[in-house]
Design a protein around this motif. Structure first.
Motif, short mmCIF file in Angstrom:
data_model
loop_
_atom_site.label_atom_id
_atom_site.label_comp_id
_atom_site.label_asym_id
_atom_site.label_seq_id
_atom_site.Cartn_x
_atom_site.Cartn_y
_atom_site.Cartn_z
N ALA A 42 -10.35 -3.65 -6.44
CA ALA A 42 -9.09 -4.01 -7.08
C ALA A 42 -8.64 -5.22 -6.84
CB ALA A 42 -7.97 -2.83 -6.28
N TYR A 152 -5.57 -6.13 -8.86
CA TYR A 152 -4.58 -4.79 -8.84
C TYR A 152 -4.16 -4.69 -7.25
CZ TYR A 152 -7.12 -3.45 -13.05
OH TYR A 152 -7.71 -3.45 -14.39
N TYR A 153 -3.04 -4.12 -7.22
CA TYR A 153 -2.67 -4.05 -5.86
C TYR A 153 -3.58 -2.93 -4.77
CZ TYR A 153 1.09 -4.60 -2.39
OH TYR A 153 1.71 -5.05 -1.23
N TYR A 155 -4.60 -0.90 -1.87
CA TYR A 155 -4.04 0.14 -0.92
C TYR A 155 -5.11 0.75 -0.17
CZ TYR A 155 -5.52 2.92 -5.09
OH TYR A 155 -6.18 3.48 -6.18
N LYS A 158 -4.98 5.58 -1.16
CA LYS A 158 -4.15 6.12 -2.04
C LYS A 158 -3.03 5.12 -2.24
CE LYS A 158 -1.64 10.32 -2.53
NZ LYS A 158 -1.22 11.75 -1.93
N ASN A 159 -2.45 5.09 -3.57
CA ASN A 159 -1.36 4.05 -4.05
C ASN A 159 -0.13 4.38 -3.24
OD1 ASN A 159 -0.48 6.16 -5.20
ND2 ASN A 159 -0.87 5.40 -7.47
N ASP A 160 0.05 5.51 -2.24
CA ASP A 160 1.07 5.63 -1.76
C ASP A 160 1.31 4.77 -0.36
OD1 ASP A 160 2.00 7.44 -3.28
OD2 ASP A 160 1.19 9.20 -1.96
N PRO A 162 0.32 1.21 0.53
CA PRO A 162 -0.17 -0.42 0.11
C PRO A 162 -0.83 -0.78 1.55
CG PRO A 162 2.14 -0.07 0.54
CD PRO A 162 1.71 1.43 0.59
#
Length: 259
Positions: A42, A152-153, A155, A158-160, A162
Motif C-alpha cells: 500500500a 495508499y494509507y 492500515y 482493515k481500513n478501520d 490506521p
C-alpha cells in the motif's frame, strides 16, 4: 547491506483468520508476513485483492489458473523480522470482541439489510519491524519510509485500523556467530530449538525461562487459491539453538532472524 527498522503500532488491529466466517470473525494474535507485505505494498502503491477481480477474468480468458495480488508478486521475497514492542514483552496482545452494525443495505438479506458483525480485535498492538535491504524492492520500501511518503494509507489488517509508523531508522546489517542464546523476534519453530539444559546449567548461566509463545501464522500464499500457507512461530526468553538460519545483531544488541 542495511536493515530498515521501524515501530508499527495502532489503537486496534484485525488480521482475519479465514477458517471461521460465521458468528464471529477471529484475528491472528500478531501481524504476519502476508499482512505486513500488504501494508508495504500500500505504501508503494501496488494493487491488492480488489484489483485481482479483473485479473481473474483476464487470466481465465488467457487459459491461466495461477496468479497473486500485485503486492505479493512484487514483495514475496522480502526478508523480514518481527519483534514484539516494549509493551508486549511476552508476545501476547490483548484481544476484545467488538459488535457493530453493517447497514450498507446489501450486507444482509434480512429485513432492513442490517448485518450484526462480531470481530475480535487486537488492542493497542505494537511491533518492531526489520527489513533486510537486499533487493531493489526492499530499497524502494526503505526510500519511501525515509522520505515519509505513501501512495495508499497503511492500515493494520482493515481500513478501520490506521497504522502508526514511527522511529524509522536504517542500520548496518551485521550477521554474527550464534551457538546458543536468546532471540528477540518471532522465529519459525522449525529453525530454532529450545536448549535442554539441566537446573544447574541454567542457574550458572542465569538463564531461567519465564514464557514461551507459539502461534501458527501465514508466511505465504498459494498461487492457485491465494489461500495462506502457515508456519508455527516461536517467541521465548529461553535459550535456543539455531539451525542454518543467519542471526543478525541490531544496534541495541537485540538478535533476530529473517524469513
Amino acid at each position: 547491506m542495511e536493515i530498515l527498522r521501524f515501530t508499527l503500532s495502532g489503537k486496534n488491529a484485525f488480521f482475519k483468520k479465514p477458517e471461521v466466517n460465521s458468528y464471529c470473525y477471529y484475528t491472528y494474535g500478531n501481524i504476519h508476513k502476508v499482512a505486513l507485505l500488504g501494508m508495504l505494498g500500500a505504501v508503494l502503491g501496488y494493487g491488492g485483492y480488489t484489483q485481482m477481480q479483473g485479473f481473474d477474468k483476464a487470466k481465465k480468458k488467457a487459459g491461466l489458473s495461477e496468479g497473486f495480488p500485485e503486492f505479493y508478486e512484487r514483495l514475496k521475497d522480502l526478508k523480514i523480522s518481527i519483534l514484539p514492542d516494549s509493551e508486549h514483552k511476552k508476545g501476547y496482545i490483548l484481544k476484545k470482541v467488538q459488535t457493530f452494525n453493517n447497514s450498507v443495505g446489501y450486507a444482509s438479506k434480512e429485513l432492513g439489510g442490517n448485518l450484526i458483525v462480531k470481530e475480535q480485535w487486537l488492542e493497542n498492538p505494537g511491533w518492531e519491524i526489520c527489513l533486510l535491504i537486499d533487493s531493489e524492492e526492499a530499497g524502494n520500501v526503505r526510500d519511501a519510509f525515509l522520505n515519509g511518503t505513501c501512495v495508499y494509507y497503511p492500515y493494520l489488517g482493515k481500513n478501520d485500523h490506521p497504522a502508526d509508523i514511527s522511529a524509522v531508522t536504517v542500520e548496518d546489517a551485521k550477521a554474527i556467530e550464534f551457538d546458543i542464546g536468546r532471540l528477540d523476534c518471532f522465529a519459525p519453530k522449525e529453525e530454532v530449538q529450545v536448549t535442554d539444559l539441566d537446573f544447574d546449567e541454567l542457574e550458572e548461566m542465569n538463564a531461567f525461562s519465564e514464557f514461551k509463545y507459539e502461534e501458527a501464522l501465514p508466511v505465504g500464499m498459494d498461487s492457485w487459491t491465494n489461500q495462506y500457507s502457515l508456519k508455527t512461530f516461536l517467541y521465548t526468553d529461553a535459550l535456543v539453538e539455531v539451525g542454518d538460519a543467519e542471526v543478525y545483531q541490531l544496534k541495541d544488541g537485540k538478535k533476530i532472524v529473517f524469513y
